[in-house]
Design an enzyme around this catalytic site. Structure first.
Site, PDB file in Angstrom:
ATOM      1  N   LYS A 191       0.865  -1.192   0.000  1.00 51.76           N
ATOM      2  CA  LYS A 191       0.000   0.000   0.000  1.00 51.76           C
ATOM      3  C   LYS A 191       0.898   1.238   0.000  1.00 51.76           C
ATOM      4  O   LYS A 191       1.988   1.207   0.576  1.00 51.76           O
ATOM      5  CB  LYS A 191      -0.886   0.001   1.248  1.00 51.76           C
ATOM      6  CG  LYS A 191      -1.789  -1.226   1.371  1.00 51.76           C
ATOM      7  CD  LYS A 191      -3.105  -1.061   0.665  1.00 51.76           C
ATOM      8  CE  LYS A 191      -3.975  -2.283   0.848  1.00 51.76           C
ATOM      9  NZ  LYS A 191      -5.286  -2.182   0.200  1.00 51.76           N
ATOM     10  N   LYS A 217       0.728  -9.442  -2.588  1.00 53.71           N
ATOM     11  CA  LYS A 217      -0.522  -9.511  -3.346  1.00 53.71           C
ATOM     12  C   LYS A 217      -0.720  -8.152  -3.997  1.00 53.71           C
ATOM     13  O   LYS A 217      -0.622  -7.119  -3.334  1.00 53.71           O
ATOM     14  CB  LYS A 217      -1.701  -9.818  -2.409  1.00 53.71           C
ATOM     15  CG  LYS A 217      -3.050  -9.726  -3.082  1.00 53.71           C
ATOM     16  CD  LYS A 217      -4.187  -9.805  -2.063  1.00 53.71           C
ATOM     17  CE  LYS A 217      -5.527  -9.498  -2.726  1.00 53.71           C
ATOM     18  NZ  LYS A 217      -5.574  -8.094  -3.215  1.00 53.71           N
ATOM     19  N   ASP A 255      -2.980  -5.186  -5.436  1.00 60.38           N
ATOM     20  CA  ASP A 255      -4.339  -4.770  -5.102  1.00 60.38           C
ATOM     21  C   ASP A 255      -5.242  -4.994  -6.298  1.00 60.38           C
ATOM     22  O   ASP A 255      -4.767  -5.108  -7.441  1.00 60.38           O
ATOM     23  CB  ASP A 255      -4.394  -3.317  -4.630  1.00 60.38           C
ATOM     24  CG  ASP A 255      -5.101  -3.278  -3.280  1.00 60.38           C
ATOM     25  OD1 ASP A 255      -4.697  -2.528  -2.396  1.00 60.38           O
ATOM     26  OD2 ASP A 255      -6.062  -4.061  -3.115  1.00 60.38           O
ATOM     27  N   GLU A 256      -6.551  -5.003  -6.032  1.00 58.16           N
ATOM     28  CA  GLU A 256      -7.488  -5.404  -7.086  1.00 58.16           C
ATOM     29  C   GLU A 256      -7.442  -4.444  -8.280  1.00 58.16           C
ATOM     30  O   GLU A 256      -7.766  -4.838  -9.397  1.00 58.16           O
ATOM     31  CB  GLU A 256      -8.918  -5.480  -6.525  1.00 58.16           C
ATOM     32  CG  GLU A 256      -9.497  -4.204  -6.002  1.00 58.16           C
ATOM     33  CD  GLU A 256      -9.004  -3.834  -4.609  1.00 58.16           C
ATOM     34  OE1 GLU A 256      -8.262  -4.631  -4.004  1.00 58.16           O
ATOM     35  OE2 GLU A 256      -9.356  -2.743  -4.145  1.00 58.16           O
ATOM     36  N   HIS A 303      -9.667 -12.736  -6.247  1.00 55.47           N
ATOM     37  CA  HIS A 303     -10.146 -11.530  -5.571  1.00 55.47           C
ATOM     38  C   HIS A 303     -11.585 -11.317  -6.026  1.00 55.47           C
ATOM     39  O   HIS A 303     -11.883 -11.481  -7.214  1.00 55.47           O
ATOM     40  CB  HIS A 303      -9.265 -10.329  -5.928  1.00 55.47           C
ATOM     41  CG  HIS A 303      -9.432  -9.188  -4.995  1.00 55.47           C
ATOM     42  ND1 HIS A 303     -10.612  -8.504  -4.908  1.00 55.47           N
ATOM     43  CD2 HIS A 303      -8.615  -8.633  -4.080  1.00 55.47           C
ATOM     44  CE1 HIS A 303     -10.501  -7.554  -3.991  1.00 55.47           C
ATOM     45  NE2 HIS A 303      -9.303  -7.614  -3.466  1.00 55.47           N
ATOM     46  N   ARG A 304     -12.453 -10.904  -5.112  1.00 55.13           N
ATOM     47  CA  ARG A 304     -13.896 -10.856  -5.439  1.00 55.13           C
ATOM     48  C   ARG A 304     -14.420  -9.421  -5.592  1.00 55.13           C
ATOM     49  O   ARG A 304     -15.620  -9.172  -5.468  1.00 55.13           O
ATOM     50  CB  ARG A 304     -14.685 -11.586  -4.361  1.00 55.13           C
ATOM     51  CG  ARG A 304     -14.478 -10.998  -2.981  1.00 55.13           C
ATOM     52  CD  ARG A 304     -15.322 -11.684  -1.926  1.00 55.13           C
ATOM     53  NE  ARG A 304     -15.095 -11.086  -0.621  1.00 55.13           N
ATOM     54  CZ  ARG A 304     -15.831 -11.329   0.455  1.00 55.13           C
ATOM     55  NH1 ARG A 304     -16.848 -12.168   0.392  1.00 55.13           N
ATOM     56  NH2 ARG A 304     -15.564 -10.744   1.608  1.00 55.13           N
ATOM     57  N   HIS A 323     -11.321 -14.857  -1.180  1.00 57.18           N
ATOM     58  CA  HIS A 323     -11.629 -13.935  -0.073  1.00 57.18           C
ATOM     59  C   HIS A 323     -13.024 -14.258   0.457  1.00 57.18           C
ATOM     60  O   HIS A 323     -13.975 -14.342  -0.332  1.00 57.18           O
ATOM     61  CB  HIS A 323     -11.596 -12.489  -0.571  1.00 57.18           C
ATOM     62  CG  HIS A 323     -10.208 -11.983  -0.835  1.00 57.18           C
ATOM     63  ND1 HIS A 323      -9.660 -10.920  -0.169  1.00 57.18           N
ATOM     64  CD2 HIS A 323      -9.251 -12.391  -1.710  1.00 57.18           C
ATOM     65  CE1 HIS A 323      -8.428 -10.695  -0.615  1.00 57.18           C
ATOM     66  NE2 HIS A 323      -8.163 -11.582  -1.554  1.00 57.18           N
ATOM     67  N   LYS A 347     -13.057  -4.185   7.993  1.00 59.72           N
ATOM     68  CA  LYS A 347     -13.746  -2.975   7.493  1.00 59.72           C
ATOM     69  C   LYS A 347     -14.857  -3.263   6.483  1.00 59.72           C
ATOM     70  O   LYS A 347     -15.576  -2.349   6.071  1.00 59.72           O
ATOM     71  CB  LYS A 347     -12.717  -2.046   6.841  1.00 59.72           C
ATOM     72  CG  LYS A 347     -12.153  -2.588   5.532  1.00 59.72           C
ATOM     73  CD  LYS A 347     -11.052  -1.692   4.966  1.00 59.72           C
ATOM     74  CE  LYS A 347     -10.576  -2.242   3.639  1.00 59.72           C
ATOM     75  NZ  LYS A 347      -9.423  -1.551   3.089  1.00 59.72           N
ATOM     76  N   GLY A 401      -9.003  -7.321   4.896  1.00 56.87           N
ATOM     77  CA  GLY A 401      -9.858  -6.119   4.855  1.00 56.87           C
ATOM     78  C   GLY A 401      -9.952  -5.479   6.232  1.00 56.87           C
ATOM     79  O   GLY A 401     -10.782  -5.852   7.040  1.00 56.87           O
ATOM     80  N   GLN A 447      -4.501 -11.698   5.082  1.00 59.50           N
ATOM     81  CA  GLN A 447      -3.890 -10.578   4.350  1.00 59.50           C
ATOM     82  C   GLN A 447      -3.978  -9.296   5.175  1.00 59.50           C
ATOM     83  O   GLN A 447      -5.069  -8.900   5.596  1.00 59.50           O
ATOM     84  CB  GLN A 447      -4.601 -10.369   2.999  1.00 59.50           C
ATOM     85  CG  GLN A 447      -3.926  -9.427   2.009  1.00 59.50           C
ATOM     86  CD  GLN A 447      -3.957  -7.951   2.380  1.00 59.50           C
ATOM     87  OE1 GLN A 447      -2.923  -7.275   2.367  1.00 59.50           O
ATOM     88  NE2 GLN A 447      -5.105  -7.426   2.778  1.00 59.50           N
ATOM     89  N   GLY A 474      -2.899  -5.281   4.708  1.00 60.54           N
ATOM     90  CA  GLY A 474      -2.292  -4.236   3.871  1.00 60.54           C
ATOM     91  C   GLY A 474      -1.924  -3.080   4.789  1.00 60.54           C
ATOM     92  O   GLY A 474      -0.808  -2.978   5.299  1.00 60.54           O
ATOM     93  N   GLY A 475      -2.933  -2.234   5.111  1.00 60.41           N
ATOM     94  CA  GLY A 475      -2.691  -1.124   6.037  1.00 60.41           C
ATOM     95  C   GLY A 475      -2.145  -1.620   7.360  1.00 60.41           C
ATOM     96  O   GLY A 475      -1.346  -0.936   8.014  1.00 60.41           O
TER      97      GLY A 475
HETATM   98  C1  CAP Z   1      -7.493  -5.024   1.920  1.00 69.30           C
HETATM   99  C2  CAP Z   1      -7.794  -4.899   0.435  1.00 69.30           C
HETATM  100  C3  CAP Z   1      -8.647  -6.030  -0.092  1.00 69.30           C
HETATM  101  C4  CAP Z   1      -9.911  -6.299   0.665  1.00 69.30           C
HETATM  102  C5  CAP Z   1     -10.927  -6.986  -0.254  1.00 69.30           C
HETATM  103  C6  CAP Z   1      -8.448  -3.563   0.121  1.00 69.30           C
HETATM  104  O1  CAP Z   1      -6.600  -3.998   2.256  1.00 69.30           O
HETATM  105  O2  CAP Z   1      -6.601  -4.929  -0.303  1.00 69.30           O
HETATM  106  O3  CAP Z   1      -8.934  -5.683  -1.439  1.00 69.30           O
HETATM  107  O4  CAP Z   1      -9.633  -7.164   1.726  1.00 69.30           O
HETATM  108  O5  CAP Z   1     -12.106  -7.254   0.469  1.00 69.30           O
HETATM  109  O6  CAP Z   1      -8.133  -3.066  -0.964  1.00 69.30           O
HETATM  110  O7  CAP Z   1      -9.253  -3.151   0.934  1.00 69.30           O
HETATM  111  P1  CAP Z   1      -6.365  -3.684   3.824  1.00 69.30           P
HETATM  112  P2  CAP Z   1     -12.562  -8.775   0.728  1.00 69.30           P
HETATM  113  O8  CAP Z   1      -5.677  -4.892   4.421  1.00 69.30           O
HETATM  114  O9  CAP Z   1      -5.483  -2.471   3.841  1.00 69.30           O
HETATM  115  O10 CAP Z   1      -7.707  -3.436   4.424  1.00 69.30           O
HETATM  116  O11 CAP Z   1     -11.346  -9.419   1.341  1.00 69.30           O
HETATM  117  O12 CAP Z   1     -13.722  -8.670   1.672  1.00 69.30           O
HETATM  118  O13 CAP Z   1     -12.936  -9.354  -0.591  1.00 69.30           O
HETATM  119 MG    MG Z   2      -7.468  -4.534  -2.151  1.00 78.70          MG
END
Ligand code: CAP
Ligand code: MG
Length: 430
Positions: A150, A176, A178-179, A268-269, A301, A308, A354, A375, A377-378
């Site tokens: 991030k 990983k 990001d999406e 990733h969803r 996921h 969050k 998340g 996972q 990220g932050g």
């Molecule tokens: C998490 C994340 C993931 C989410 C996806 C984001 O980052 O990279 O895409 O977890 O949601 O972009 O928010 P953080 P889910 O760790 O910084 O929150 O896993 O519910 O599909």
């Molecule tokens: Mg993400």
């Protein structure tokens, strides 16, 4: 409107090869329950708004039948002849297509699908599954760990790879993407693969641990295959794909490719919540999870409950059960689910991600067990002492959870964890 009632048969006993759908429905004004369920069954199989002069008995015989009603839930049985084996797009065009736009419904939600063996066996399923991934990563008694460098997009390739190296040497198993990071001008896919492969080799040498990368190949299908091939050329065992935005046809093409390339797929969803979130309308995350397992992703996921993004405990636990179990049909959940035998289809690794940070990791492991991927990220790159400390703190929080020691206690002689706890405690980001 009587022709719709021909699609209702409350005495019907589904055949072994029937595909069963469970819908939640709310009829529009002046539409009776029987009318409503008849319309759902008709419009998703071979009926329409008018009687047909072209209808013959052999066609009528393969119509869908609404056979069980419980309150606002209806079960509909579909003869296997209605489907093309091995095709997710065709399945969804039938049971998740026009019916959602019917004026006769105020709300409609496809809660679950039970696939008969004949249909299940027409798909590959996951190539590696939990055991296969743990074997090639040489990780046994703990969750897999991943991090998204991030800020999610904007870093140059060099910045991205450096953050990735710091995370890998700090103890994270997988990077990983990001999406929404694919091939932007500041971080080209080809350059990212090459530079991250170099950093991976360096980190593996320094840590003695296997390191890999859920690199996001999401793109037009042919380009996606090219990118997957390039990741393979640089010895990455995984690729990542945004399954909803790519679409199931593209995902099936990619899965066929990975059968030969021997690559695992991280699903990733992103975008799922456009149709899974509303409890009264759309398609459930359970259906998306079952399609993903059939199709053959290795990771999916499923949510965090305490992070969050939305997802109740009952739903997350039910998702985990459904992508991991083999044939035991019953699982105590308040959600409406059908029995599903997965035959020879391998389990999928649940990914919890998340809004997570080290202060929440023990709760995730307590809730979901160790056979998962966590996972942060932050929760890593927001650590006041930087990425490497953030990664060390993640591994320390996992060690504490596995040893059954409280984070507070463990942080007394693990400074990186202490820094993370001082910043976030057990805060649940929203
Ligand atoms: C998490 C994340 C993931 C989410 C996806 C984001 O980052 O990279 O895409 O977890 O949601 O972009 O928010 P953080 P889910 O760790 O910084 O929150 O896993 O519910 O599909
Ligand atoms: Mg993400």
């Amino acid at each position: 409107m009587s022709q719709y009632l021909d699609f209702v048969d409350l005495n019907y006993k589904p055949a072994k090869d029937d595909l069963i759908c469970l819908f939640y429905f709310e009829p529009a004004k002046d539409i009776s329950v029987k009318e409503a369920i008849g319309r759902i069954a008709a419009e998703s199989s071979n009926g329409t708004w008018s009687e047909l002069t072209t209808l013959k008995e052999h066609i009528r015989k393969i119509r869908a039948r609404a056979f069980e009603i419980k309150g606002n839930y209806v079960k509909i049985a579909y003869p296997m002849e209605l489907f093309e084996l091995g095709s997710i797009p065709q399945l969804l065009s039938a049971v998740a297509g026009n019916i959602f736009g019917m004026k006769a419904m105020n709300n409609l939600r496809l809660f679950d699908i039970a696939f008969p063996g004949k249909y299940v066996k027409s798909f590959k399923g996951p190539q590696f599954g939990i055991e296969g991934v743990k074997k090639f990563m040489k990780i046994y008694n703990r969750p897999l760990t991943a991090t998204v460098p991030k800020p999610k997009v904007g870093m140059t390739t060099k910045e991205h790879a450096e953050v990735g190296y710091e995370a890998w040497v700090g103890g994270v198993d997988f990077l990983k993407d990001d999406e929404n990071l694919t091939n932007q001008n500041f971080n080209r896919f080809d350059a990212r693969v090459k530079l991250c492969a170099k950093m991976r080799d360096k980190a593996e040498k320094e840590t003695g641990e296997k390191k890999d990368y859920f690199i996001n190949v999401t793109a037009e299908t042919n380009e996606m295959l090219r990118r997957a091939k390039l990741a393979k050329d640089y010895d990455f065992k995984y690729i990542m794909v945004d399954i909803v935005t790519c679409g199931f046809a593209a995902l099936q093409t990619l899965r066929n490719f990975t059968q030969d390339s021997k690559q695992a797929i991280h699903a990733h969803r992103a975008m799922h919540a456009t149709f899974t979130r509303n409890p009264k309308h759309g398609v459930s995350m359970l259906v998306l999870a079952k399609l993903s397992r059939l199709l053959g992703v290795d990771n999916l996921h499923i949510g965090t409950v305490i992070g969050k993004l939305v997802g109740t405990k009952d739903e997350v636990l039910m998702l985990e059960h459904e992508i991991e179990h083999q044939s035991e049909p019953d699982f105590k959940t308040n959600q409406n689910v059908l029995c599903q035998n997965w035959y020879n289809i391998k389990p999928v690794i649940p990914v919890s991600s998340g809004g997570l940070h080290p202060g929440l990791v023990p709760q995730i492991i307590k809730m979901l067990g160790k056979d998962i991927c966590i996972q942060l990220g932050g929760g890593i790159h927001g650590n006041p002492n930087g990425t490497r400390s953030g990664a060390i703190a993640l591994r320390q929080s996992i060690d504490a959870a596995i040893k059954g020691i409280s984070l507070k206690e463990y942080s007394k002689n693990h400074k990186e964890l202490k820094v993370a706890l001082d910043k976030w405690g057990s805060e649940r980001p929203v």
